[in-house]
Design an enzyme around this catalytic site. Structure first.
Site, PDB file in Angstrom:
ATOM      1  N   TYR A 187       0.877  -1.166   0.000  1.00 30.02           N
ATOM      2  CA  TYR A 187       0.000   0.000   0.000  1.00 30.02           C
ATOM      3  C   TYR A 187       0.914   1.215   0.000  1.00 30.02           C
ATOM      4  CZ  TYR A 187      -3.441   3.453   1.583  1.00 30.02           C
ATOM      5  OH  TYR A 187      -4.240   4.570   1.694  1.00 30.02           O
ATOM      6  N   ASP A 227      -2.326  -1.224  -4.124  1.00 30.94           N
ATOM      7  CA  ASP A 227      -2.626   0.170  -4.415  1.00 30.94           C
ATOM      8  C   ASP A 227      -1.296   0.896  -4.492  1.00 30.94           C
ATOM      9  OD1 ASP A 227      -3.294   2.831  -4.446  1.00 30.94           O
ATOM     10  OD2 ASP A 227      -4.621   2.773  -2.702  1.00 30.94           O
TER      11      ASP A 227
END
Length: 407
Positions: A187, A227
């Site tokens: 992330y 992400d």
């Protein structure tokens, strides 16, 4: 990425430890530097189907969207599921060191939340997976990795340094090593809007560390997902002009390449492209010189050792690291305004209909010819297939490794 690109605030609850959220965690020895896993069932095939999803609070998805998401996972049947933005705090009471591998459960509210998560992960199809966590001290960021129990990673670690007992700040990394590849769930920090330590500077440091990770771990193919908080090209956003011109409260960064929507600034996109490119000794030397890293490498042994190793074993100009491939863009060359984006802005306000592709599967070039599919599973400005998040799931499937690919 948050819809309004604001950080999640602390809720004041960051505290104490107990057991992990699923019995498979008992195989992980928290006292060791790396989470070593036994290699039984080694005769089984390697994982071939993968899913990544920024859940925008895994707990909220378990409370509100679990039946729909469960059905989706059951139909897709991935071997590995990578989750970002878990947003559940690490174990540890106030004022004590936290345990980012364990869910907090030292208060009545945290125990209730942990029970909700455990029940969700104990239901089909998730009970077929072992689960690893890397959590922040409070309800922010955090990652989870779910691996089918028939697949046994050789090692699981929680930082780009590959030391299992060390976790990245805010739980942003889980790395699972298998016999034939490494699987990295990240992330990536949002770039933010300002030229300050918690914004542009933090992201630059992350990108440099990610490049170093790729260069230092090229001995085995990599599958990198999550992400990544960047849209590499104009084709990866719905409205390039809107995102390029975006500002927060009229602020204009000193460097014009830092202007625009976080995730779509020219500087971020250039650095991401640099991570993906073919690297030779000469191009690496050029990078460290232009980025001002040469002096750092001369004064930090770990970085200098990488440079020394490269210069010792290779001739300048000879390619020593293969490039990485964006699996989705490898298969989908054209812009798809309906299904080509993984993040969508809030349905109300100026971000309505504004979308970005910031979730990825990035694979070593050695795996490129094995890519069977890489698909976005959400569509439209009404967030169909997003399961309550502002990101939709993204899947990757590889073909089985052939005898030729092993040589």
């Amino acid at each position: 990425m948050k819809r309004f690109f604001k950080p999640v605030e602390k809720d004041g609850s960051s505290k104490k430890a107990n057991v992990s959220a699923s019995s498979p965690f008992s195989s992980v020895n928290d006292g060791e530097e790396t989470a070593e896993i036994s290699s039984e069932n080694g005769d089984k095939k390697e994982p071939l189907k993968f899913l990544t999803w920024n859940a925008n609070s895994f707990l909220l998805r378990a409370k509100n969207d679990w039946p729909e998401f469960s059905k989706f996972v059951e139909n897709l049947d991935p071997d590995i599921i990578a989750i970002q933005e878990v947003r559940m705090p690490a174990a540890g009471s106030k004022g004590t060191p936290k345990n980012p591998r364990e869910l907090k459960d030292d208060t009545s509210s945290s125990r209730e939340e942990k029970q909700v998560m455990m029940r969700a992960l104990s239901s089909p199809p998730f009970r077929n997976y072992a689960v690893w966590w890397s959590l922040s001290d409070f309800k922010y960021a955090g990652t989870a990795l779910l691996i089918k129990k028939c697949f046994k990673p050789q090692k699981v670690s929680f930082s780009l340094d590959r030391t299992g007992s060390k976790h990245e700040p805010e739980g942003r990394v889980i790395l699972a090593e298998f016999e034939s590849f490494r699987f990295l769930n990240t992330y990536v920090p949002n770039n933010g809007w300002k030229d300050e330590e918690t914004s542009f500077h933090r992201r630059r440091k992350w990108d440099k560390r990610m490049l170093e990770f790729v260069l230092q771990n090229s001995d085995k193919p990599l599958i990198w997902c999550g992400d990544l908080n960047v849209s590499h090209e104009a084709i990866d956003v719905s409205h390039p002009e809107f995102f390029s011109a975006a500002k927060l409260n009229g602020y204009v960064p000193p460097n014009k390449e830092d202007s625009g929507q976080p995730g779509f600034t020219l500087s971020e996109r250039k650095r991401f492209g640099a991570i993906l490119k073919d690297w030779s000794v000469s191009s690496y030397l050029e990078f460290i010189f232009l980025s001002g890293e040469l002096q750092n490498m001369l004064t930090h042994n770990s970085k200098f050792s990488l440079l020394s190793k490269v210069l010792k074993n290779c001739s300048v100009g000879v390619q020593v690291w293969g490039k990485l491939v964006d699996a989705y863009r490898h298969l989908h060359k054209e812009k798809d305004m309906e299904r080509g984006f993984s993040w969508s802005g809030h349905p109300v306000g100026k971000y309505r209909g504004k979308r970005m592709r910031i979730d990825y599967f990035i694979v070593s070039e050695k795996l490129k010819d094995r890519i069977v599919s890489c698909e976005m599973h959400g569509q439209g400005i009404e967030l169909d297939g997003f399961y309550g998040s502002d990101h939709c799931p993204l899947s990757l499937e590889l073909s089985a490794k052939s005898c030729e690919s092993e040589t």
